[in-house]
Scaffold this active site. Structure first.
Site, PDB file in Angstrom:
ATOM      1  N   THR A   1      25.673 -12.106  74.843  1.00  0.00           N
ATOM      2  CA  THR A   1      26.380 -11.262  75.803  1.00  0.00           C
ATOM      3  C   THR A   1      26.329  -9.806  75.364  1.00  0.00           C
ATOM      4  O   THR A   1      26.505  -9.521  74.186  1.00  0.00           O
ATOM      5  CB  THR A   1      27.861 -11.654  75.884  1.00  0.00           C
ATOM      6  OG1 THR A   1      27.940 -13.021  76.219  1.00  0.00           O
ATOM      7  CG2 THR A   1      28.599 -10.820  76.925  1.00  0.00           C
TER       8      THR A   1
ATOM      9  N   VAL B   1      32.079 -20.587  84.131  1.00  0.00           N
ATOM     10  CA  VAL B   1      31.935 -19.140  84.007  1.00  0.00           C
ATOM     11  C   VAL B   1      32.853 -18.667  82.889  1.00  0.00           C
ATOM     12  O   VAL B   1      33.997 -19.108  82.794  1.00  0.00           O
ATOM     13  CB  VAL B   1      32.292 -18.434  85.333  1.00  0.00           C
ATOM     14  CG1 VAL B   1      32.315 -16.923  85.163  1.00  0.00           C
ATOM     15  CG2 VAL B   1      31.299 -18.825  86.421  1.00  0.00           C
TER      16      VAL B   1
ATOM     17  N   GLY C   1      34.537 -17.092  75.847  1.00  0.00           N
ATOM     18  CA  GLY C   1      35.048 -16.684  77.150  1.00  0.00           C
ATOM     19  C   GLY C   1      36.103 -17.591  77.720  1.00  0.00           C
ATOM     20  O   GLY C   1      36.926 -17.153  78.544  1.00  0.00           O
TER      21      GLY C   1
END
Lengths: 181, 138
Positions: free
Chosen positions: B1, B30, B55
């Site tokens: 990322t 996600v 995340g």
């Protein structure tokens, strides 16, 4: 006392920083600087954690998430689960600039991207295919499933839900420098 | 990322993120990167921040928004980043992640947890090319 202009990014993705800095020096446009800098990482597939050909999901498919936000206008655009489009942050910018929405996801985001002129193509790379096959041959480990049968720590799916027996430690031991958000 | 912050000669800012997420995730999952306030956030009057890491945890804390708000309250970018991470670590001691922040005047800082150190790269007129710095994790 100001210390700008400046670009900075997570991880030592120097090529991306270089591009962002070049764009910022040339245009003084921070939004384009960020877009172009992150786009370099998408093209170079930085660490395998950005862009196409990395982080295959349980089906072996690579999908992309991206977001961009403009300070002066406080406007933003984002995409998630974007399939078959390589330029994720540019699609996010298109969401910001060509819609009154903020966040598009999945196949519908792909459809929007195609309408905005982005090319639809496979996000697979030999690296992602190889990584997926190794995962399959390793009994689908590591695995993010919880309280399903067969035991996801030992087996591939398909899975059926089972009653949770204890409180679960949901910490993702599977998240590391090669696999993260 | 990748999470990125840019600030121009007028002090105007922008942030962006891009990722392919966690390897072997369940299809449809996600992370935090595309979520405003979690993956990144900017308030042009205060500063900007962006994060990286797990995340599934990060998105529960809006750490980029928290970092900017802490800078609004007077913390430096490093202090604000560390404060946001400590809020996460209090609930998730095994959490892995990092935050990078820039204040309105162009000061920057970073903090991390779950790694030995965290490296980030930056460029400015004061640097001869692009520099890579690292911070020791809390």
């Amino acid at each position: 006392q100001s210390n700008y202009p400046l670009v900075i990014n997570t991880w030592p993705f120097v090529k991306a920083t270089e591009k962002a800095w070049q764009v910022l020096e040339k245009t003084d446009d921070p939004l384009t600087s960020v877009e172009q800098g992150c786009s370099v990482c998408e093209e170079l597939r930085c660490d395998g954690t950005v862009g196409w050909g990395g982080s295959p999901d349980e089906n072996g498919e690579t999908t992309l998430d991206a977001m961009i936000m403009d300070g002066p206008s406080h406007d933003a655009g984002a995409v998630a689960g974007l399939k078959r489009i390589k330029s994720a942050i540019s699609v996010a910018r298109a969401v910001m600039e060509h819609t009154k929405h903020t966040f598009l996801v999945g196949d519908a985001a792909t459809q929007f991207a195609v309408e905005m002129g982005f090319k639809e193509q496979s996000l697979s790379h030999i690296d992602s295919v190889d990584r997926y096959l190794k995962w399959l041959n390793n009994s689908c480990q590591p695995n993010f499933r919880l309280w399903v049968s067969p035991d996801p720590s030992l087996n591939c799916g398909p899975y059926q839900p089972v009653q949770p027996a204890t409180n679960s430690d949901k910490t993702n031991a599977n998240i590391n420098q090669q696999s993260h958000d | 990322t990748i999470g990125m912050i840019a600030i121009n000669s007028d002090g105007d800012m922008a942030v962006g993120t891009s990722t392919n997420g966690a390897a072997h995730k369940i299809a449809g999952r996600v992370g935090d990167s595309p979520l405003i306030g979690s993956g990144a956030y900017v308030d042009n009057e205060v500063g900007a921040a962006c994060g990286t890491g797990d995340g599934d945890v990060l998105m529960k804390f809006l750490p980029s928004y928290q970092t900017v708000e802490s800078m609004r309250g007077g913390k430096s970018p490093s202090e604000a980043s560390e404060d946001a991470l400590r809020r996460i670590v209090n609930k998730y001691p095994k959490f892995m992640g990092a935050i990078v922040a820039v204040s309105k005047n162009g000061d920057y800082g970073a903090a991390c947890h779950g790694l030995d150190e965290f490296k980030f790269s930056y460029g400015s007129r004061k640097t001869n090319g692009i520099n890579v710095e690292s911070v020791k994790c809390i």
